[in-house]
Write a protein that holds these residues in place. Structure first.
Motif, PDB file in Angstrom:
ATOM      1  N   GLU A   3       0.845  -1.202   0.000  1.00  0.00           N
ATOM      2  CA  GLU A   3       0.000   0.000   0.000  1.00  0.00           C
ATOM      3  C   GLU A   3       0.877   1.248   0.000  1.00  0.00           C
ATOM      4  N   LYS A   4       0.377   2.279  -0.618  1.00  0.00           N
ATOM      5  CA  LYS A   4       1.087   3.548  -0.612  1.00  0.00           C
ATOM      6  C   LYS A   4       0.773   4.265   0.702  1.00  0.00           C
ATOM      7  N   ARG A   5       1.805   4.775   1.361  1.00  0.00           N
ATOM      8  CA  ARG A   5       1.617   5.483   2.623  1.00  0.00           C
ATOM      9  C   ARG A   5       0.928   6.800   2.391  1.00  0.00           C
ATOM     10  N   ARG A   6      -0.070   7.054   3.218  1.00  0.00           N
ATOM     11  CA  ARG A   6      -0.773   8.337   3.125  1.00  0.00           C
ATOM     12  C   ARG A   6      -0.054   9.351   3.994  1.00  0.00           C
ATOM     13  N   LYS A   7      -0.036  10.563   3.545  1.00  0.00           N
ATOM     14  CA  LYS A   7       0.571  11.659   4.304  1.00  0.00           C
ATOM     15  C   LYS A   7      -0.535  12.564   4.800  1.00  0.00           C
ATOM     16  N   PHE A   8      -0.438  12.962   6.065  1.00  0.00           N
ATOM     17  CA  PHE A   8      -1.421  13.866   6.652  1.00  0.00           C
ATOM     18  C   PHE A   8      -0.717  15.165   7.006  1.00  0.00           C
ATOM     19  N   ASP A   9      -1.315  16.278   6.596  1.00  0.00           N
ATOM     20  CA  ASP A   9      -0.683  17.554   6.898  1.00  0.00           C
ATOM     21  C   ASP A   9      -0.848  17.884   8.382  1.00  0.00           C
ATOM     22  N   ARG A  10      -0.064  18.843   8.810  1.00  0.00           N
ATOM     23  CA  ARG A  10      -0.015  19.222  10.224  1.00  0.00           C
ATOM     24  C   ARG A  10      -1.381  19.657  10.738  1.00  0.00           C
ATOM     25  N   GLU A  11      -2.104  20.403   9.951  1.00  0.00           N
ATOM     26  CA  GLU A  11      -3.419  20.900  10.355  1.00  0.00           C
ATOM     27  C   GLU A  11      -4.389  19.748  10.625  1.00  0.00           C
ATOM     28  N   PHE A  12      -4.359  18.731   9.772  1.00  0.00           N
ATOM     29  CA  PHE A  12      -5.224  17.567   9.957  1.00  0.00           C
ATOM     30  C   PHE A  12      -4.859  16.825  11.241  1.00  0.00           C
ATOM     31  N   ARG A  13      -3.550  16.606  11.453  1.00  0.00           N
ATOM     32  CA  ARG A  13      -3.100  15.898  12.659  1.00  0.00           C
ATOM     33  C   ARG A  13      -3.517  16.649  13.919  1.00  0.00           C
ATOM     34  N   GLU A  14      -3.298  17.957  13.930  1.00  0.00           N
ATOM     35  CA  GLU A  14      -3.666  18.757  15.100  1.00  0.00           C
ATOM     36  C   GLU A  14      -5.175  18.724  15.342  1.00  0.00           C
ATOM     37  N   ILE A  19      -9.774  16.788  18.582  1.00  0.00           N
ATOM     38  CA  ILE A  19     -11.056  16.085  18.733  1.00  0.00           C
ATOM     39  C   ILE A  19     -10.969  15.085  19.880  1.00  0.00           C
ATOM     40  N   VAL A  20      -9.895  14.303  19.916  1.00  0.00           N
ATOM     41  CA  VAL A  20      -9.723  13.308  20.986  1.00  0.00           C
ATOM     42  C   VAL A  20      -9.610  13.994  22.334  1.00  0.00           C
ATOM     43  N   ARG A  21      -8.806  15.040  22.391  1.00  0.00           N
ATOM     44  CA  ARG A  21      -8.540  15.724  23.661  1.00  0.00           C
ATOM     45  C   ARG A  21      -9.774  16.450  24.189  1.00  0.00           C
ATOM     46  N   GLU A  22     -10.478  17.160  23.335  1.00  0.00           N
ATOM     47  CA  GLU A  22     -11.573  18.015  23.802  1.00  0.00           C
ATOM     48  C   GLU A  22     -12.887  17.263  23.986  1.00  0.00           C
ATOM     49  N   THR A  23     -13.129  16.227  23.194  1.00  0.00           N
ATOM     50  CA  THR A  23     -14.394  15.506  23.320  1.00  0.00           C
ATOM     51  C   THR A  23     -14.300  14.349  24.302  1.00  0.00           C
ATOM     52  N   GLY A  24     -13.087  13.854  24.527  1.00  0.00           N
ATOM     53  CA  GLY A  24     -12.916  12.728  25.424  1.00  0.00           C
ATOM     54  C   GLY A  24     -13.341  11.406  24.811  1.00  0.00           C
ATOM     55  N   ARG A  25     -13.649  11.407  23.532  1.00  0.00           N
ATOM     56  CA  ARG A  25     -14.043  10.169  22.861  1.00  0.00           C
ATOM     57  C   ARG A  25     -12.817   9.279  22.677  1.00  0.00           C
ATOM     58  N   PRO A  26     -13.024   7.973  22.625  1.00  0.00           N
ATOM     59  CA  PRO A  26     -11.893   7.054  22.427  1.00  0.00           C
ATOM     60  C   PRO A  26     -11.186   7.314  21.101  1.00  0.00           C
ATOM     61  N   GLY A  27      -9.861   7.161  21.133  1.00  0.00           N
ATOM     62  CA  GLY A  27      -9.074   7.382  19.929  1.00  0.00           C
ATOM     63  C   GLY A  27      -9.463   6.452  18.802  1.00  0.00           C
ATOM     64  N   ALA A  28      -9.840   5.216  19.150  1.00  0.00           N
ATOM     65  CA  ALA A  28     -10.220   4.247  18.115  1.00  0.00           C
ATOM     66  C   ALA A  28     -11.456   4.725  17.356  1.00  0.00           C
TER      67      ALA A  28
END
Length: 98
Positions: A3-14, A19-28
């Motif tokens: 598979e070709k590796r996907r790249k995620f820009d910094r804005e998407f990662r942040e 979302i995980v930090r502020e909502t408290g929803r599971p990372g999965a």
């Protein structure tokens, strides 16, 4: 074929980490919703936590250094007390067996 590796820009990662930090929803759950591998998101969240906890450079803050020093002193004092009690028990046992 690999598979070709996907790249995620910094804005998407942040945004994903926020979302995980502020909502408290599971990372999965967030990873599934965003179409990201769970391990990848977990890595991003862990990196964010390290950066937020200590400024990201791995050094202890001044208050943490003070607490560490206090705990080390307390630990040394408790070790001395333990050693004294051990010696006194040994002497007490010797005296009782005479």
């Amino acid at each position: 074929m690999a598979e070709k590796r996907r790249k995620f820009d910094r804005e998407f990662r942040e945004g994903a980490v926020r979302i995980v930090r502020e909502t408290g929803r599971p990372g999965a759950q967030v990873a599934r919703e965003l179409g990201v591998n769970e391990g990848t998101l977990t890595t991003w969240v862990a990196r964010d936590r390290r950066q937020r906890a200590g400024g990201g450079d791995g050094r202890l803050s001044e208050s943490e250094c003070e607490e560490l020093l206090r705990l080390r002193r307390e630990n040394a004092e408790l070790a001395m007390e333990r050693d004294v009690l051990r010696r006194s028990v040994v002497l007490w046992v010797k005296e009782a067996t005479k």
